[in-house]
Scaffold this motif. Structure first.
Motif, PDB file in Angstrom:
ATOM      1  N   ASN A  14      24.490  38.185  29.661  1.00 40.49           N
ATOM      2  CA  ASN A  14      24.458  39.559  29.151  1.00 40.49           C
ATOM      3  C   ASN A  14      25.349  40.502  29.946  1.00 40.49           C
ATOM      4  OD1 ASN A  14      22.602  38.836  27.185  1.00 40.49           O
ATOM      5  ND2 ASN A  14      20.833  39.286  28.485  1.00 40.49           N
ATOM      6  N   ALA A  15      25.477  40.241  31.252  1.00 42.00           N
ATOM      7  CA  ALA A  15      26.285  41.126  32.088  1.00 42.00           C
ATOM      8  C   ALA A  15      27.752  40.687  32.129  1.00 42.00           C
ATOM      9  CB  ALA A  15      25.731  41.166  33.505  1.00 42.00           C
ATOM     10  N   GLY A  16      28.056  39.606  31.424  1.00 39.49           N
ATOM     11  CA  GLY A  16      29.407  39.065  31.463  1.00 39.49           C
ATOM     12  C   GLY A  16      30.242  39.511  30.282  1.00 39.49           C
ATOM     13  N   GLY A  17      30.944  38.543  29.720  1.00 36.33           N
ATOM     14  CA  GLY A  17      31.818  38.833  28.604  1.00 36.33           C
ATOM     15  C   GLY A  17      33.263  38.525  28.960  1.00 36.33           C
ATOM     16  N   LEU A  18      34.144  38.916  28.064  1.00 37.21           N
ATOM     17  CA  LEU A  18      35.567  38.644  28.210  1.00 37.21           C
ATOM     18  C   LEU A  18      36.264  39.861  28.794  1.00 37.21           C
ATOM     19  CD1 LEU A  18      37.416  36.222  27.388  1.00 37.21           C
ATOM     20  CD2 LEU A  18      38.017  37.557  25.371  1.00 37.21           C
ATOM     21  N   VAL A  19      37.006  39.649  29.880  1.00 40.39           N
ATOM     22  CA  VAL A  19      37.684  40.744  30.569  1.00 40.39           C
ATOM     23  C   VAL A  19      39.179  40.490  30.590  1.00 40.39           C
ATOM     24  CG1 VAL A  19      37.960  41.958  32.762  1.00 40.39           C
ATOM     25  CG2 VAL A  19      35.691  41.197  32.033  1.00 40.39           C
ATOM     26  N   ASP A  20      39.949  41.485  30.189  1.00 43.99           N
ATOM     27  CA  ASP A  20      41.396  41.442  30.293  1.00 43.99           C
ATOM     28  C   ASP A  20      41.763  41.626  31.770  1.00 43.99           C
ATOM     29  OD1 ASP A  20      44.156  41.951  30.299  1.00 43.99           O
ATOM     30  OD2 ASP A  20      44.087  43.079  28.429  1.00 43.99           O
ATOM     31  N   LEU A  21      42.524  40.704  32.332  1.00 45.18           N
ATOM     32  CA  LEU A  21      42.867  40.782  33.743  1.00 45.18           C
ATOM     33  C   LEU A  21      43.839  41.910  34.052  1.00 45.18           C
ATOM     34  CD1 LEU A  21      43.378  36.993  34.574  1.00 45.18           C
ATOM     35  CD2 LEU A  21      41.343  38.392  34.967  1.00 45.18           C
ATOM     36  N   GLY A  22      44.540  42.385  33.050  1.00 42.11           N
ATOM     37  CA  GLY A  22      45.517  43.436  33.261  1.00 42.11           C
ATOM     38  C   GLY A  22      46.914  42.874  33.458  1.00 42.11           C
ATOM     39  N   SER A  23      47.842  43.716  33.906  1.00 40.24           N
ATOM     40  CA  SER A  23      49.217  43.280  34.118  1.00 40.24           C
ATOM     41  C   SER A  23      49.892  44.224  35.103  1.00 40.24           C
ATOM     42  CB  SER A  23      49.983  43.264  32.795  1.00 40.24           C
ATOM     43  OG  SER A  23      50.333  44.575  32.402  1.00 40.24           O
ATOM     44  N   PHE A  24      51.124  43.882  35.466  1.00 45.30           N
ATOM     45  CA  PHE A  24      51.944  44.743  36.299  1.00 45.30           C
ATOM     46  C   PHE A  24      52.978  45.491  35.462  1.00 45.30           C
ATOM     47  CE2 PHE A  24      51.008  41.673  39.987  1.00 45.30           C
ATOM     48  CZ  PHE A  24      49.953  42.459  40.427  1.00 45.30           C
ATOM     49  N   GLY A  25      52.672  45.644  34.179  1.00 49.20           N
ATOM     50  CA  GLY A  25      53.523  46.433  33.298  1.00 49.20           C
ATOM     51  C   GLY A  25      54.391  45.637  32.361  1.00 49.20           C
ATOM     52  N   GLY A  26      54.447  44.329  32.540  1.00 49.42           N
ATOM     53  CA  GLY A  26      55.267  43.496  31.681  1.00 49.42           C
ATOM     54  C   GLY A  26      54.483  42.883  30.533  1.00 49.42           C
TER      55      GLY A  26
END
Length: 276
Positions: A14-26
């Motif tokens: 319940n506390a999890g899910g799918l997370v976008d790790l992000g990027s350095f702009g590319g």
């Protein structure tokens, strides 16, 4: 054209899910490894198209940078947060470094040799990688432990490539057989490096590679008997056994093999007679 899919971390519950790790702009973030704490390492591209090594922890992507670096990728992380990074310097030379939390990076060098990208780190902080002599045909795998670099040897040829290491410092991979200094002939055989000694695994007639080792010392070998097929073999307590399907037929065209601590093997394959 179009943006590449983002890298992600999935945590069940319940506390999890799918997370976008992000990027350095590319346009690309490429995860490479995940540790027991859910920390992720890999490579993210900047808006200028430069590859940068990253670690994702505590909900944030952080760059793992070095002075004089032009591009970098993080390829492995241990459960203590140690990260293996390979990078290119301003002279276009490939190098390697270890990053540990709250400690300055440790450069991994072998005198007179250049780094050939790929390596790893175990939970004891030991690292392995491959270094070669510029302009020569030799390429060796080294174990880095407590500031010392040890050439793990060969099976008689000029090439040794490590593929994995367990928490006991045992290393597996493949090594060329033949005369020292000879060019690579394709005669690759699987090896196990343990207690300071390299030994050949089995007596295969054609190319074979040890691709994974668990902390029990079991080794997964991928054997290529001909140009069309490949087989999986498990080496355990000095014995080799072939991985077969439930009907007893040998699986062929095996790839993407991995081994866990229970000796279970996962991969993908096609059955005899099926198309590639």
């Amino acid at each position: 054209g179009g943006d590449s899919p983002p890298g992600f971390l999935y945590t069940p519950g319940n506390a999890g899910g799918l997370v976008d790790l992000g990027s350095f702009g590319g346009q690309a973030t490429l995860p490479a490894a995940l540790n027991a704490s859910g920390h992720v390492v890999g490579t993210s591209v900047t808006a200028d198209g430069i590859a940068q090594a990253f670690v994702y922890r505590n909900g944030r992507m952080q760059r793992l940078g070095l002075s004089g670096e032009t591009s970098a990728q993080a390829v492995d992380i241990n459960d203590r947060g140690g990260v293996f990074v390979d990078y290119t310097d301003t002279n276009s030379v490939s190098r390697a470094a270890l990053f540990h939390p709250a400690v300055a990076p440790t450069l991994l060098d072998v005198r007179g040799r250049a780094f050939a990208p790929y390596g790893g780190i175990n939970n004891q902080g030991q690292a392995f990688g491959r270094w070669f002599t510029p302009g020569a045909t030799d390429s060796r795998t080294y174990l880095h432990d407590k500031g010392q670099a040890t050439d793990i040897g060969t099976l008689g040829g000029a090439l040794t490539v490590g593929t994995d290491m367990n928490d006991s410092g045992q290393i597996v991979g493949f090594s060329e057989i033949g005369g020292p200094g000879a060019p690579y002939t394709g005669l690759a055989r699987p090896f196990l490096y343990s207690d300071g000694k390299m030994s050949q695994i089995g007596k295969f007639d054609n190319d074979a590679v040890a691709v994974d080792i668990n902390d029990r010392g079991q080794v997964l070998v991928q054997y290529t008997p001909n140009q069309f097929d490949s087989e999986a073999w498990l080496y355990s307590e000095g014995q080799l056994s072939r991985v077969r399907d439930l009907g007893g037929e040998g699986l062929v065209r095996i790839a993407s093999l991995q081994l866990n601590e229970l000796g279970q093997v996962v991969g993908r394959s096609s059955l005899p007679g099926s198309p590639p």
